[in-house]
Every structure is written in C-alpha cells, then in structure tokens.
Motif scaffolding. Structure first.
Motif, PDB file in Angstrom:
ATOM      1  N   TYR A 142       0.784  -0.724   0.259  1.00  0.00           N
ATOM      2  CA  TYR A 142      -0.184   0.025   0.043  1.00  0.00           C
ATOM      3  C   TYR A 142       0.620   0.903   0.347  1.00  0.00           C
ATOM      4  N   ASN A 143       1.921   1.466   0.831  1.00  0.00           N
ATOM      5  CA  ASN A 143       2.453   2.868   1.051  1.00  0.00           C
ATOM      6  C   ASN A 143       3.862   2.350   0.114  1.00  0.00           C
TER       7      ASN A 143
ATOM      8  N   SER B 123       5.307   6.063   6.123  1.00  0.00           N
ATOM      9  CA  SER B 123       5.234   5.669   7.049  1.00  0.00           C
ATOM     10  C   SER B 123       3.578   5.501   7.058  1.00  0.00           C
ATOM     11  N   MET B 124       2.720   4.723   7.202  1.00  0.00           N
ATOM     12  CA  MET B 124       1.671   4.696   8.048  1.00  0.00           C
ATOM     13  C   MET B 124       0.936   6.307   8.697  1.00  0.00           C
ATOM     14  N   GLU B 125       1.994   5.714   9.476  1.00  0.00           N
ATOM     15  CA  GLU B 125       1.144   7.581  10.507  1.00  0.00           C
ATOM     16  C   GLU B 125       1.893   8.649   9.516  1.00  0.00           C
ATOM     17  N   GLU B 126       3.052   8.296   8.735  1.00  0.00           N
ATOM     18  CA  GLU B 126       3.102   9.845   7.899  1.00  0.00           C
ATOM     19  C   GLU B 126       1.303   9.640   6.782  1.00  0.00           C
ATOM     20  N   LEU B 127       1.104   8.897   6.531  1.00  0.00           N
ATOM     21  CA  LEU B 127       0.039   8.678   4.997  1.00  0.00           C
ATOM     22  C   LEU B 127      -1.283   9.622   6.013  1.00  0.00           C
ATOM     23  N   GLU B 128      -0.808   8.491   7.074  1.00  0.00           N
ATOM     24  CA  GLU B 128      -2.384   9.224   7.252  1.00  0.00           C
ATOM     25  C   GLU B 128      -2.454  10.912   7.636  1.00  0.00           C
ATOM     26  N   ALA B 129      -1.633  11.282   7.996  1.00  0.00           N
ATOM     27  CA  ALA B 129      -0.975  12.575   8.043  1.00  0.00           C
ATOM     28  C   ALA B 129      -1.522  13.365   7.241  1.00  0.00           C
TER      29      ALA B 129
ATOM     30  N   HIS C 200      -4.724   9.952  -4.069  1.00  0.00           N
ATOM     31  CA  HIS C 200      -5.158   9.132  -5.228  1.00  0.00           C
ATOM     32  C   HIS C 200      -5.046   7.863  -5.485  1.00  0.00           C
ATOM     33  N   HIS C 201      -3.065   8.027  -5.837  1.00  0.00           N
ATOM     34  CA  HIS C 201      -2.758   7.770  -7.023  1.00  0.00           C
ATOM     35  C   HIS C 201      -1.909   6.301  -5.744  1.00  0.00           C
ATOM     36  N   THR C 202      -1.910   6.387  -5.002  1.00  0.00           N
ATOM     37  CA  THR C 202      -1.738   5.671  -3.961  1.00  0.00           C
ATOM     38  C   THR C 202      -2.558   4.588  -3.537  1.00  0.00           C
ATOM     39  N   ASN C 203      -4.077   4.937  -3.449  1.00  0.00           N
ATOM     40  CA  ASN C 203      -5.472   4.684  -3.777  1.00  0.00           C
ATOM     41  C   ASN C 203      -5.726   3.995  -5.043  1.00  0.00           C
ATOM     42  N   GLU C 204      -5.306   4.621  -5.802  1.00  0.00           N
ATOM     43  CA  GLU C 204      -5.600   3.707  -7.372  1.00  0.00           C
ATOM     44  C   GLU C 204      -5.093   2.704  -7.383  1.00  0.00           C
TER      45      GLU C 204
END
Ligand code: AMP
Ligand code: ZN
Length: 469
Positions: A162-163, A169-175, A247-251
C-alpha cells in the motif's frame, strides 16, 4: 535512442522501456470540473503535454487517456468536504450537469490557448459508472472490500504494498491524507468504493448498484477507465505531486488488487506552482486563472513559456513580475527568429548533417527527463551558430517548436496589425481619472498593466500619450 524519466515509484531516474515497441500508453488524471482550472493545474497539463510531444518527437506513438471528474463529491476523499459540484450549481443557478459541461468546455478552451494537444481519449466519470461497478465486484470477490454503514470500503491492510509509491510510514500517510475520522472504517486509510449512505443526502447524481443506489468513491474512476482504454498494463501515469499519497496510492491499491499484477511501469509527477510560498487551491476559490492573466495583458503562450523555463520536478514560484520577464524574453526570442526568417534565401541548401547534429542535441535534452531549459539553450545555439544558414536555422526552429509549441515562427498579432488601441485609450482614460481622484495605487496598477502590454506612456503638453516599447 534512450528516454530517461524520473519514476516516482522507486524515486529514481530510469531508462524508459515501453511495453510495446515505439508505443506509449499514457494516462493523466484530468480536471475536476466544478470551477475554472487555475494556472497551477495548467502547469501540470503543460508538463504532460511536453512529455507527450517529446515522446512523439522521438517517433513514439502515444495513446493518451485523460478522465474528466464530473462528479463533485468525488473530489473529496472518503466522505469529507463539500459537494463541490452542487455548490457550484447553487452559486451559478445551474444544474450540476450544466456546471460540469460548462467547466469542461472552459478547461479545453484554456488548453487550446496554451497549445496543449487534446488527449487521444477523454472519458467522463459519469459515463463509466458501469465499469466502476464491475471493478468493485471483482475487488469484492477477491476479498478486498467490506461493507460498513451502507458503504463499500477498500481494506488497505489486505494489500501489502500500500505505501510503496508514497514511501511513507502509515503514520505519515495518515497525517498527509487528513482523512476525517470515520468510525465505520477498520483502518483510517481505508477508502470508499461505493457510497449508498453519504452525508450528501439529496445527491442528484446517483446510480443503481448491487449495494444500493448511490455513487462511486473518488479514486475508482481512474482505475476503471484506464483499464477500459489502456488495458491491464500502462507505461506512464501522471498527475500533480499532491496525488502521490492518497489518490495514486489508492488507485494502485484497487487496480493491482483487482488485476493481481503490476499496473503502471512509470509514475511521473509534476511539482506545484506556488504563489507567495503557498499552494494555489481550487477549493479555496482564491486562485489565478488563465483569463485573469490575459486580462493583465499577457498572452497565454507567455505562461507556457514561463512554465517551460524550469524543470517540471521543481517547484515554480509565480509572480506577475516573473511572468513579465518571461514574456519579454519570449518576445526577444521571437524577434530574433523573425529576423532569421526574413534573411532566408530560397537558394540556400540544407546541410542534413548539420541539421541532424542539432536535432540529436535537442533530443538528448528532451529525453533527459524533459530538460527543457537545456533544450532552449540548444535553440539559442542554433540561432547564434554562424555555420548554419538561415534556412537551416528555420528548419530547426520549426522542428523544436513541435515540442515547445510556442508558435515561434508566427508573428505576433500586434506586430502585424498594431495593438488594441481602443483598450489602450480606455486604460489611459481610467488612469487619468484615478490620478485626478488621487487614487495612486489604481493609477500605478493601470500603468503596470500597460507596461505588460509593452505600452510606454509619454507625457506631452496635451496630456498623456503612448507608444509601443
Ligand atoms: P484538480 O482539477 O484539482 O483535480 O487538479 C488537476 C491537476 O492539477 C492534478 O493533476 C493536480 O495534481 C494538479 N494541481 C493541483 N494544484 C496544483 C498546483 N498548485 N500546481 C501544479 N499542479 C497542481
Ligand atoms: Zn486519477
């Protein structure tokens, strides 16, 4: 010859290897059509246009697909934000469909003025709901989805890479994603594939689906439409840099989960245009459009030239002064070219060896991850080179301008038919009025505007007169 591109996926410059010889399958994320595109958006489309034309210049056949996000609520991630399309409809007393059509036309109008070539295929989200539903069905069958509070979610913990694109990191992505806390989600980064229960209760744009009447999540359209028009594997996918973490990460997550293999070989992202250190944003409503730039006395191609002076991966700071510098420099360049054109002797013979040599130099620069500043250096070397005759120079300018797309061989209208005298007189009258009412700021503003139009004001006994600079 080799073409090198900076791949955001892996973060390094790589040699481009096409899936099919001499062919590029290119997908670029298109505009959300609830308002005018701002000049930041347009910078990204100029970068993508140069990318496409650079490949075409090197004899690649480019199939370019671009979506139109014509459903306002798709703009926001998850269920956050406002329904931009309905907001626009209320503001302008139009239906949401009229809003979408109006701003789509306005967008292509801007593109035409900037010499941005139309994509091979333009596809609207609202015309591909069936394809999006099919994609959700596949994801559901493969176990990547769950239903919560009436909505279908993509479960990111089921997708192991996913990342990888964002490399955060997941934390950075969340932020970074600033998702509103949604207690229906298993992971805050899970995203909606289909809404049946949205906070937008009276949604006008709704469709039937196996999960109930509703509408698709934002990211789905690009995956579904690219799959339809470019197939299961894509050479290059582009967008602005803001699309990387969400957007692109989810695509990627939804496409690769559905396909079961790698989807895009090269991800290319354009850096932002910023004003006074800040980002220009469509949702804030406070932004510069191409029309505003024209009102200030600039030509659309002055803006294109301004963008081409820096590399697409660098942030570009916009100011009217900087744009003015670019406009003046483009004018000088064009007048040098015009002088060369005038000195062409029909009897001149083209030395194909010399021409090839310069063409190669130009190709080396554009294929070096679009090094446009260096490509302009090659152009000025051509103009200066005393070993080349005028006919050879013009042949090269013509060739390079297929990529620059600055109408370098066209004379400016004002050189042919004079400036818009009526407008100049009106501005001078307005300035006189401002001066007599001691509104110095306004008077200065008008003088600057005239300055951009290359008009110099001259004080005479009879009053203010003007001449071309
Ligand atoms: P939108 O219409 O908001 O979806 O944006 C269209 C394109 O413009 C996307 O590829 C965005 O990443 C890009 N974009 C948005 N803001 C800027 C900016 N300030 N500078 C450059 N590109 C931008
Ligand atoms: Zn997209």
């Amino acid at each position: 010859m080799s073409f090198y591109v900076y791949n955001s996926y892996g973060k390094k410059k790589e040699e481009f290897v096409p899936l099919k010889k001499n062919h590029v399958g290119l997908y670029t994320c298109g505009p959300t059509v609830y308002n005018y595109a701002h000049i930041g958006n347009l910078r990204t489309y100029i970068f993508e246009d140069v990318l496409k034309k650079s490949f075409e210049h090197l004899d690649y056949d480019v199939k370019h697909v671009m979506n139109i996000t014509d459903v306002g609520h798709l703009q926001s991630d998850a269920d956050a934000g406002e329904d931009k399309m309905e907001l626009g409809a209320k503001r302008e007393n139009k239906t949401v469909w009229e809003i979408a059509k109006y701003y789509e036309d306005a967008f292509f109008n801007d593109c035409d003025k900037l010499n941005i070539k139309r994509p091979s295929i333009v596809c609207r989200a609202t015309e591909h709901i069936k394809e999006m539903i099919e994609l959700i069905k596949v994801l559901e069958k493969k176990g990547y989805t769950y239903i919560s509070n009436g909505n279908v979610y993509f479960e990111i913990d089921k997708f192991k890479d996913y990342n990888k694109l964002a490399n955060l990191s997941m934390e950075e992505l969340e932020a970074g994603s600033r998702v509103e806390l949604d207690e229906n989600k298993k992971n805050p980064l899970d995203f909606v594939l289909w809404f049946t229960n949205s906070k937008f209760k009276n949604q006008i744009m709704q469709w039937d689906s196996p999960w109930g009447r509703g509408f698709p999540g934002w990211h789905l359209e690009c995956s579904a439409m690219s799959l339809k028009y470019l197939g299961e594997r894509i050479d290059i996918h582009c967008g602005g840099i803001d699309h990387i973490p969400v957007h692109h990460t989810n695509e990627i997550a939804q496409s690769e989960a559905a396909l079961g293999h790698k989807w895009v070989n090269y991800w290319m992202h354009g850096e932002f245009l910023v004003v006074d250190g800040g980002k220009m944003s469509k949702s804030s409503g406070d932004f510069l459009t191409l029309s505003r730039i024209i009102e200030e006395g600039f030509k659309p191609l002055d803006y294109r030239y301004f963008c081409l002076q820096s590399r697409y991966r660098k942030q570009l700071i916009f100011s009217f002064d900087a744009l003015n510098d670019a406009a003046v420099s483009l004018k000088k360049l064009k007048s040098k070219i015009a002088a060369v054109a005038e000195s062409v002797n029909e009897k001149d013979i083209l030395d194909m060896g010399k021409i090839r040599n310069y063409k190669e130099k130009f190709a080396d620069q554009i294929s070096d991850d679009l090094n446009m500043p260096n490509a302009f250096t090659v152009l000025s070397d051509v103009i200066k080179d005393s070993e080349l005759n005028a006919k050879e120079k013009i042949a090269l300018v013509f060739d390079f301008d297929k990529v620059f797309s600055l109408n370098l061989l066209e004379k400016d209208a004002e050189n042919l038919s004079g400036v818009d005298e009526e407008l100049v007189e009106r501005l001078i009258a307005e300035r006189n009025e401002a001066r007599s009412s001691k509104n110095w700021a306004k008077a200065d503003e008008i003088r600057d505007k005239l300055n951009h139009m290359n008009i110099e004001l001259v004080d005479t006994k009879e009053g203010v007169s003007w001449k071309l600079k």
